[in-house]
Design a protein around this motif. Sequence first.
Motif, PDB file in Angstrom:
ATOM      1  N   ALA A   1     106.621  68.468  -5.475  1.00 41.35           N
ATOM      2  CA  ALA A   1     107.362  69.242  -6.476  1.00 41.35           C
ATOM      3  C   ALA A   1     108.859  69.049  -6.321  1.00 41.35           C
ATOM      4  O   ALA A   1     109.598  69.009  -7.319  1.00 41.35           O
ATOM      5  CB  ALA A   1     106.999  70.723  -6.360  1.00 41.35           C
ATOM      6  N   VAL A   2     109.342  68.934  -5.098  1.00 40.11           N
ATOM      7  CA  VAL A   2     110.768  68.712  -4.860  1.00 40.11           C
ATOM      8  C   VAL A   2     111.189  67.340  -5.377  1.00 40.11           C
ATOM      9  O   VAL A   2     112.234  67.186  -6.024  1.00 40.11           O
ATOM     10  CB  VAL A   2     111.082  68.855  -3.358  1.00 40.11           C
ATOM     11  CG1 VAL A   2     112.472  68.305  -3.044  1.00 40.11           C
ATOM     12  CG2 VAL A   2     110.997  70.302  -2.933  1.00 40.11           C
TER      13      VAL A   2
ATOM     14  N   VAL B   1     110.685  68.427   3.968  1.00 40.86           N
ATOM     15  CA  VAL B   1     110.124  68.743   2.656  1.00 40.86           C
ATOM     16  C   VAL B   1     111.207  68.713   1.580  1.00 40.86           C
ATOM     17  O   VAL B   1     110.984  68.202   0.472  1.00 40.86           O
ATOM     18  CB  VAL B   1     109.435  70.119   2.699  1.00 40.86           C
ATOM     19  CG1 VAL B   1     109.005  70.552   1.301  1.00 40.86           C
ATOM     20  CG2 VAL B   1     108.244  70.074   3.631  1.00 40.86           C
ATOM     21  N   HIS B   2     112.377  69.234   1.898  1.00 42.28           N
ATOM     22  CA  HIS B   2     113.444  69.316   0.905  1.00 42.28           C
ATOM     23  C   HIS B   2     114.459  68.187   1.045  1.00 42.28           C
ATOM     24  O   HIS B   2     114.970  67.688   0.043  1.00 42.28           O
ATOM     25  CB  HIS B   2     114.146  70.671   1.013  1.00 42.28           C
ATOM     26  CG  HIS B   2     113.257  71.822   0.719  1.00 42.28           C
ATOM     27  ND1 HIS B   2     113.147  72.387  -0.530  1.00 42.28           N
ATOM     28  CD2 HIS B   2     112.416  72.531   1.518  1.00 42.28           C
ATOM     29  CE1 HIS B   2     112.274  73.382  -0.500  1.00 42.28           C
ATOM     30  NE2 HIS B   2     111.829  73.498   0.743  1.00 42.28           N
ATOM     31  N   GLY B   3     114.772  67.793   2.265  1.00 44.30           N
ATOM     32  CA  GLY B   3     115.781  66.762   2.459  1.00 44.30           C
ATOM     33  C   GLY B   3     115.283  65.376   2.115  1.00 44.30           C
ATOM     34  O   GLY B   3     115.785  64.713   1.191  1.00 44.30           O
ATOM     35  N   ALA B   4     114.268  64.895   2.847  1.00 40.87           N
ATOM     36  CA  ALA B   4     113.764  63.542   2.631  1.00 40.87           C
ATOM     37  C   ALA B   4     113.133  63.391   1.248  1.00 40.87           C
ATOM     38  O   ALA B   4     113.384  62.411   0.531  1.00 40.87           O
ATOM     39  CB  ALA B   4     112.760  63.190   3.728  1.00 40.87           C
TER      40      ALA B   4
ATOM     41  N   THR C   1     120.490  69.147  -0.234  1.00 36.64           N
ATOM     42  CA  THR C   1     121.539  69.940   0.416  1.00 36.64           C
ATOM     43  C   THR C   1     120.923  70.944   1.388  1.00 36.64           C
ATOM     44  O   THR C   1     121.366  71.074   2.543  1.00 36.64           O
ATOM     45  CB  THR C   1     122.375  70.683  -0.636  1.00 36.64           C
ATOM     46  OG1 THR C   1     123.064  69.724  -1.447  1.00 36.64           O
ATOM     47  CG2 THR C   1     123.389  71.605   0.014  1.00 36.64           C
ATOM     48  N   ALA C   2     119.904  71.656   0.942  1.00 42.19           N
ATOM     49  CA  ALA C   2     119.255  72.634   1.806  1.00 42.19           C
ATOM     50  C   ALA C   2     118.593  71.975   3.002  1.00 42.19           C
ATOM     51  O   ALA C   2     118.705  72.453   4.142  1.00 42.19           O
ATOM     52  CB  ALA C   2     118.224  73.423   0.990  1.00 42.19           C
ATOM     53  N   GLY C   3     117.879  70.862   2.776  1.00 40.73           N
ATOM     54  CA  GLY C   3     117.228  70.181   3.880  1.00 40.73           C
ATOM     55  C   GLY C   3     118.213  69.615   4.887  1.00 40.73           C
ATOM     56  O   GLY C   3     117.968  69.655   6.100  1.00 40.73           O
TER      57      GLY C   3
END
Length: 602
Positions: A434-435, A481-484, A331-333
């Motif tokens: 880590a994500v 980093v966060h989305g994919a 969501t953030a990415g």
Amino acid sequence: MVFFTFLYGRNCRWLAILVLWLGFAMVGWLPAQTNTINSQLSPTADETNAIPVAPIASLTPDTNAASAVEAPTSELTTNTAPSEPAVSAAPATSTPTVTPAPATMPKPGLATETRRLDILFFPALLSSLLALGSLGGFVLYQCGLTRAKNCGHTSTLLLVGVFIALIGYWAGGFAVQNGGIGDTHAALGETPATMTMDQSALDHELGLMLAGHHWGLMGNSGFFLITDDTAHNESTQVSISSSAFSRASIAVLFLVGVVFLVIVVAVALGGALERGRLLPMAVGAFLIGTILYPLLANWTWGGGWLAELGREFGLGHGFVDQGGAVVVHATAGTLALVIAMVLGPRYGRVGREKAYRSIPGHNMPFVVLGASLLLITFAAANTFACESPDEPEVAAVNTLLAAAGGLLISYLAAGWWRKSPEPAALCRGLLGGAVAVSGGSALIDPWAAFVIGAVAGLVVLGAMGWLDWRRIDDPTGASVVHGAAGIWGALAVGFFANGLAGNGYNGMEGPVRGLFFGGAWHQLAAQAIGAAVGFVAIFVLGFVCFGLIQKILGTRADLVDEVEGLDWSQTGALGYQPDVEPGSVNGSPADGGPADSGNASP
């Protein structure tokens, strides 16, 4: 202490001593608090006698066999099949007396309420510390990846955005996310006496009945953390929302949501660095806390339709996202990607003939330190998201192994392509691993966690290349980093869940089992649906919200301010302020600046 002295100078040695003292104090306090909680988990003799655990007959020894067992034996034989033999009297020395338990559970006493409140204290405090720690990590990480002339703007943007979003989450976001979670527990046959936290006051879920299936869409209770004081539970005959335990439970649930909200807002605003205006981004942060993040969180964690894919459609355990690989990180990415596309690239990022130029950050130690703090935050959040008491240790180990796998692949790939590993690329691989594992950090084996992190490192590298190809300027790489990595992490649960944990997740019996461990395709299908729905829904809603903000307020700073730096024009202060003599004018560079001796008073 050496680190603080090196980073900030000898004048901060007392700050270093204070930090060390607080660290040793926490090391001594945490085990003591844990032992206190463990001792409180064991009920006293008075509580055991006063509050039966369940309406089951209790056995107490008695020496008078014939008279004591006669009446209860008749009750037992009436519920027995005709083919079974009747219960006969045993010798007097070994015969128990059967005492029927009360039909209804009595009201919990004050001692039990106090003990349950004490158990909730430590998670609540931990959640608060995690939220503040992640904000500090994001400030260091994102300031290090931007230019020095924008550090004040970056820090202020994150500070204002996070707490404006917190206000929105308190006003309506919490209700949207968790307003119907009590309905879910009631549908599973749970009561406040059997739940870890009493959430029965949050009992209004808005949904639809389509094709004979229930589709939970959003919660509708708990606005401003206010619940219905007239709600009662039949088994305890006490006012749920007026009890101390219910209020503490809702407060803990709110703090847990704030931890993830800080991550979502800080990552999303990373797409606006070095060119986004403060006021429009603050409005966007309010919308993130009010509707964008809570909506998907309700579908997955609040009893919404993605969580019910297992019960309603037979797709494994439904969409499983323990630590928020999609609900939080993807969501953030996705929102960072939307903001970067709405704003466009920074000035000078695209050169002649659309050549893409690199704009390096100004402080790599800040990047490494911020990434380390964020890794601690992600690992702690993954452990806190576990439901079984034997899962947190596994989640912590798997998070570290996945981060190591992502960093290793980034190191090897960076060395192969660029002949030298860049700290920013290494940190992206570390956090990407880590994500990715946060989707099911307690549901996989350690070797699988390392593999998931290594694949996430490759995903991050490939997605960064895609951003450059599409001329999308994401200064921190947050959308990658966060989305994919988050989307890959959700899919990885459908492959690597080992079938040893997750029993009862989303109300389904049995552990979560992936395709590589003998599971059918159903769990993988649920993961794919959850990841796809999460990305599409947030992308569309995000474009609508930030597109409207762009039309109404304008989201991008003026070109002159962007070239000179947004610190002075947006915040009225410089991130790195030169020394100024008393009485001099602390003006902008256009006014002569602090170094202009002509502005100094005699």
